[in-house]
Design a protein around this motif. Structure first.
Motif, PDB file in Angstrom:
ATOM      1  N   ILE A  74       0.838  -1.206   0.000  1.00 11.00           N
ATOM      2  CA  ILE A  74       0.000   0.000   0.000  1.00 11.00           C
ATOM      3  C   ILE A  74       0.872   1.255   0.000  1.00 11.00           C
ATOM      4  CG2 ILE A  74      -1.658   1.363   1.338  1.00 11.00           C
ATOM      5  CD1 ILE A  74      -2.727  -1.356   2.437  1.00 11.00           C
ATOM      6  N   ALA A  75       1.811   1.302   0.932  1.00  8.80           N
ATOM      7  CA  ALA A  75       2.669   2.482   1.061  1.00  8.80           C
ATOM      8  C   ALA A  75       3.507   2.708  -0.188  1.00  8.80           C
ATOM      9  CB  ALA A  75       3.571   2.339   2.288  1.00  8.80           C
ATOM     10  N   THR A  76       4.027   1.639  -0.777  1.00 11.04           N
ATOM     11  CA  THR A  76       4.846   1.763  -1.984  1.00 11.04           C
ATOM     12  C   THR A  76       4.034   2.330  -3.137  1.00 11.04           C
ATOM     13  OG1 THR A  76       6.237  -0.078  -1.274  1.00 11.04           O
ATOM     14  CG2 THR A  76       6.279   0.488  -3.620  1.00 11.04           C
ATOM     15  N   ILE A  77       2.851   1.810  -3.353  1.00 11.83           N
ATOM     16  CA  ILE A  77       2.010   2.269  -4.463  1.00 11.83           C
ATOM     17  C   ILE A  77       1.583   3.721  -4.254  1.00 11.83           C
ATOM     18  CG2 ILE A  77      -0.233   1.950  -5.587  1.00 11.83           C
ATOM     19  CD1 ILE A  77       0.245  -1.095  -5.256  1.00 11.83           C
ATOM     20  N   TYR A  78       1.180   4.074  -3.038  1.00 10.40           N
ATOM     21  CA  TYR A  78       0.785   5.460  -2.777  1.00 10.40           C
ATOM     22  C   TYR A  78       1.954   6.418  -2.970  1.00 10.40           C
ATOM     23  CZ  TYR A  78      -4.077   5.028  -1.497  1.00 10.40           C
ATOM     24  OH  TYR A  78      -5.431   4.831  -1.559  1.00 10.40           O
ATOM     25  N   LYS A  79       3.137   5.984  -2.554  1.00 15.02           N
ATOM     26  CA  LYS A  79       4.321   6.837  -2.713  1.00 15.02           C
ATOM     27  C   LYS A  79       4.677   6.985  -4.200  1.00 15.02           C
ATOM     28  CE  LYS A  79       8.484   7.840  -0.347  1.00 15.02           C
ATOM     29  NZ  LYS A  79       8.295   8.169   1.025  1.00 15.02           N
TER      30      LYS A  79
END
Length: 132
Positions: A74-79
């Protein structure tokens, strides 16, 4: 007998003290306030929310997909997409990680919508801290 009388009066007066009580149903420290502005304090608050009142841990694990995608995913995609995770948690943005799980996630928006901006930002910061 007289001593017993004074004992009852003493107990009565002691029991009538003014005690502060929280409103019914409110937990004493459900969401601790961040008194420090440090990044570490915000990450800690985010972790406490994630694993506590937010109930996020039931569907999201740090490194593996369970019901929902992993926190790192989740964090990787949002970043990468420079997206706003807080907007999604407020239900103001469309899902970008796993749209097929959106209906499951919708049940949790009542929890995230009740969080303050500070709490949601701490939650977001906690999730981002796992990809560093």
């Amino acid at each position: 007998m007289r001593n017993l009388y004074f004992l009852f009066i003493g107990l009565f007066l002691f029991s009538c003290q003014d005690k502060k009580q929280e409103p019914f149903g409110k937990e004493a420290s459900a969401t601790p306030e961040v008194t420090e502005n440090s990044v570490e304090a915000k990450i800690k608050l985010g972790e406490e929310l994630f694993n506590g009142v937010g109930l996020c841990y039931t569907c999201h694990k740090p490194d593996q997909k369970v019901i929902g995608p992993s926190i790192k995913e989740i964090a990787t995609i949002y970043k990468e997409q420079n997206a706003d995770m807080v907007d999604f948690l407020r239900e103001n943005a469309k899902p970008i990680v796993d749209p097929s799980q959106y209906e499951v996630m919708k049940t949790n928006f009542s929890i995230t919508k009740s969080m303050t901006d500070q709490e949601l930002q701490a939650l977001e910061l906690y999730m981002y801290s796992l990809i560093k």
